[in-house]
Scaffold this motif. Structure first.
Motif, mmCIF file in Angstrom:
data_model
loop_
_atom_site.group_PDB
_atom_site.id
_atom_site.type_symbol
_atom_site.label_atom_id
_atom_site.label_comp_id
_atom_site.label_asym_id
_atom_site.label_seq_id
_atom_site.Cartn_x
_atom_site.Cartn_y
_atom_site.Cartn_z
ATOM 1 N N LEU A 66 2.663 15.645 7.818
ATOM 2 C CA LEU A 66 2.236 15.912 9.197
ATOM 3 C C LEU A 66 2.488 14.669 10.050
ATOM 4 C CD1 LEU A 66 -1.215 17.612 8.463
ATOM 5 C CD2 LEU A 66 0.928 18.738 9.087
ATOM 6 N N PRO A 67 3.540 14.666 10.824
ATOM 7 C CA PRO A 67 3.915 13.461 11.565
ATOM 8 C C PRO A 67 2.888 12.956 12.575
ATOM 9 C CG PRO A 67 5.706 15.028 11.533
ATOM 10 C CD PRO A 67 4.512 15.723 10.956
ATOM 11 N N LEU A 68 1.901 13.752 12.922
ATOM 12 C CA LEU A 68 0.883 13.266 13.851
ATOM 13 C C LEU A 68 -0.029 12.230 13.210
ATOM 14 C CD1 LEU A 68 -0.114 16.531 15.740
ATOM 15 C CD2 LEU A 68 1.140 14.576 16.626
ATOM 16 N N LEU A 69 -0.055 12.187 11.881
ATOM 17 C CA LEU A 69 -0.866 11.197 11.169
ATOM 18 C C LEU A 69 0.058 10.100 10.648
ATOM 19 C CD1 LEU A 69 -3.148 13.593 9.112
ATOM 20 C CD2 LEU A 69 -3.808 12.228 11.081
ATOM 21 N N PRO A 70 -0.110 8.890 11.134
ATOM 22 C CA PRO A 70 0.780 7.812 10.698
ATOM 23 C C PRO A 70 0.425 7.328 9.288
ATOM 24 C CG PRO A 70 -0.843 6.967 12.232
ATOM 25 C CD PRO A 70 -1.055 8.462 12.142
ATOM 26 N N THR A 71 1.269 7.618 8.322
ATOM 27 C CA THR A 71 0.998 7.320 6.918
ATOM 28 C C THR A 71 0.791 5.838 6.659
ATOM 29 O OG1 THR A 71 2.247 9.252 6.238
ATOM 30 C CG2 THR A 71 1.909 7.555 4.582
ATOM 31 N N THR A 72 1.705 5.013 7.124
ATOM 32 C CA THR A 72 1.664 3.589 6.773
ATOM 33 C C THR A 72 0.361 2.912 7.183
ATOM 34 O OG1 THR A 72 4.063 3.448 6.796
ATOM 35 C CG2 THR A 72 2.854 1.384 7.028
ATOM 36 N N PRO A 73 -0.085 3.015 8.443
ATOM 37 C CA PRO A 73 -1.333 2.341 8.799
ATOM 38 C C PRO A 73 -2.538 2.876 8.019
ATOM 39 C CG PRO A 73 -0.170 3.019 10.780
ATOM 40 C CD PRO A 73 0.559 3.598 9.616
ATOM 41 N N LEU A 74 -2.542 4.166 7.712
ATOM 42 C CA LEU A 74 -3.669 4.734 6.972
ATOM 43 C C LEU A 74 -3.677 4.266 5.523
ATOM 44 C CD1 LEU A 74 -3.639 8.279 8.558
ATOM 45 C CD2 LEU A 74 -5.445 6.574 8.785
ATOM 46 N N VAL A 75 -2.515 4.136 4.914
ATOM 47 C CA VAL A 75 -2.442 3.620 3.539
ATOM 48 C C VAL A 75 -2.865 2.152 3.514
ATOM 49 C CG1 VAL A 75 -0.863 3.069 1.645
ATOM 50 C CG2 VAL A 75 -0.744 5.295 2.756
ATOM 51 N N LEU A 76 -2.443 1.391 4.516
ATOM 52 C CA LEU A 76 -2.856 -0.019 4.592
ATOM 53 C C LEU A 76 -4.365 -0.135 4.789
ATOM 54 C CD1 LEU A 76 0.054 -1.423 6.781
ATOM 55 C CD2 LEU A 76 -0.256 -1.667 4.305
ATOM 56 N N LEU A 77 -4.928 0.744 5.604
ATOM 57 C CA LEU A 77 -6.375 0.758 5.792
ATOM 58 C C LEU A 77 -7.082 1.110 4.484
ATOM 59 C CD1 LEU A 77 -8.902 0.628 7.572
ATOM 60 C CD2 LEU A 77 -8.487 3.031 8.182
ATOM 61 N N ALA A 78 -6.547 2.062 3.737
ATOM 62 C CA ALA A 78 -7.137 2.426 2.448
ATOM 63 C C ALA A 78 -7.122 1.232 1.494
ATOM 64 C CB ALA A 78 -6.388 3.605 1.837
ATOM 65 N N ALA A 79 -6.010 0.508 1.451
ATOM 66 C CA ALA A 79 -5.924 -0.672 0.576
ATOM 67 C C ALA A 79 -6.954 -1.720 0.986
ATOM 68 C CB ALA A 79 -4.517 -1.255 0.615
ATOM 69 N N PHE A 81 3.010 4.742 -2.628
ATOM 70 C CA PHE A 81 2.361 3.895 -1.643
ATOM 71 C C PHE A 81 2.436 2.406 -1.956
ATOM 72 C CE2 PHE A 81 -0.235 7.914 -1.235
ATOM 73 C CZ PHE A 81 0.426 8.341 -0.083
ATOM 74 N N GLY A 82 2.664 2.045 -3.195
ATOM 75 C CA GLY A 82 2.711 0.638 -3.591
ATOM 76 C C GLY A 82 3.721 -0.198 -2.819
ATOM 77 N N PRO A 83 4.970 0.272 -2.667
ATOM 78 C CA PRO A 83 5.949 -0.523 -1.918
ATOM 79 C C PRO A 83 5.568 -0.754 -0.456
ATOM 80 C CG PRO A 83 7.063 1.127 -3.251
ATOM 81 C CD PRO A 83 5.583 1.428 -3.324
ATOM 82 N N ILE A 84 4.924 0.222 0.150
ATOM 83 C CA ILE A 84 4.489 0.065 1.546
ATOM 84 C C ILE A 84 3.495 -1.089 1.651
ATOM 85 C CG2 ILE A 84 3.196 1.167 3.420
ATOM 86 C CD1 ILE A 84 4.293 3.866 2.392
ATOM 87 N N ILE A 85 2.532 -1.112 0.741
ATOM 88 C CA ILE A 85 1.504 -2.153 0.743
ATOM 89 C C ILE A 85 2.126 -3.510 0.424
ATOM 90 C CG2 ILE A 85 -0.624 -2.937 -0.381
ATOM 91 C CD1 ILE A 85 -1.193 0.112 -0.882
ATOM 92 N N ALA A 86 3.011 -3.550 -0.562
ATOM 93 C CA ALA A 86 3.643 -4.811 -0.952
ATOM 94 C C ALA A 86 4.449 -5.407 0.196
ATOM 95 C CB ALA A 86 4.532 -4.603 -2.175
ATOM 96 N N ASP A 87 5.246 -4.588 0.879
ATOM 97 C CA ASP A 87 6.029 -5.090 2.016
ATOM 98 C C ASP A 87 5.127 -5.608 3.123
ATOM 99 O OD1 ASP A 87 8.452 -4.548 0.836
ATOM 100 O OD2 ASP A 87 8.787 -2.670 1.916
ATOM 101 N N TRP A 88 4.050 -4.881 3.385
ATOM 102 C CA TRP A 88 3.137 -5.305 4.449
ATOM 103 C C TRP A 88 2.460 -6.624 4.100
ATOM 104 C CZ3 TRP A 88 2.562 -4.043 9.318
ATOM 105 C CH2 TRP A 88 1.447 -4.533 9.995
ATOM 106 N N GLU A 89 1.961 -6.726 2.871
ATOM 107 C CA GLU A 89 1.240 -7.933 2.476
ATOM 108 C C GLU A 89 2.158 -9.139 2.358
ATOM 109 O OE1 GLU A 89 -0.924 -6.758 -1.021
ATOM 110 O OE2 GLU A 89 -2.552 -5.932 0.189
ATOM 111 N N ALA A 90 3.376 -8.938 1.908
ATOM 112 C CA ALA A 90 4.295 -10.058 1.731
ATOM 113 C C ALA A 90 4.943 -10.498 3.042
ATOM 114 C CB ALA A 90 5.372 -9.696 0.712
ATOM 115 N N HIS A 91 5.227 -9.534 3.925
ATOM 116 C CA HIS A 91 6.028 -9.861 5.107
ATOM 117 C C HIS A 91 5.477 -9.305 6.415
ATOM 118 C CE1 HIS A 91 8.960 -11.042 2.115
ATOM 119 N NE2 HIS A 91 8.817 -9.855 1.563
ATOM 120 N N GLY A 92 4.369 -8.577 6.363
ATOM 121 C CA GLY A 92 3.837 -7.949 7.578
ATOM 122 C C GLY A 92 4.833 -6.961 8.164
#
Length: 120
Positions: free
Chosen positions: A22-35, A55-66
């Motif tokens: 469902l594109p109205l829900l932004p996956t990446t920010p919600l997964v980061l919030l869950a982490a 979801f692991g790669p999304i979190i890893a990229d965010w934490e390592a490089h924002g």
């Protein structure tokens, strides 16, 4: 307090999972919030989330490089465009389409404004 963090993490992760289709829900920010929530409430759940193939790669990229990988940016924006086109072809009321454009435009702006990291 731990149960509140875990509950918030579960809600964020569930919404993020729905955001995959469902594109109205932004996956990446919600997964980061869950982490983030799981880190405060249940390190075991956080570790499980970061080991996730989806979801692991999304979190890893965010934490390592924002950053959000270009692949995920393209997938998110492509899905939003397809839903909008579907709504147009279905002949939805212009007010509903305007709400979709507003919501998906905001989500796309957020995703596209994040730095890219080509690692994945």
């Amino acid at each position: 307090m731990r149960s509140l963090w875990v509950s918030a993490g579960c809600v964020a992760l569930a919404l993020g999972a729905f955001g995959v289709v469902l594109p109205l829900l932004p996956t990446t920010p919600l997964v980061l919030l869950a982490a983030f929530c799981f880190a405060r409430g249940s390190p075991r759940l956080r570790a499980r989330l970061t080991r996730s193939r989806v979801f692991g790669p999304i979190i890893a990229d965010w934490e390592a490089h924002g950053a959000i990988a270009p692949r995920y940016k393209a997938m998110a924006c492509g899905a939003m465009a397809l839903v909008l086109l579907g709504s147009l072809f279905a002949g939805l009321d212009w007010k509903l389409i305007a709400v979709q454009i507003l919501c998906m435009g905001g989500a796309a702006a957020y995703v596209l404004s994040r730095p890219s990291w080509p690692g994945r």
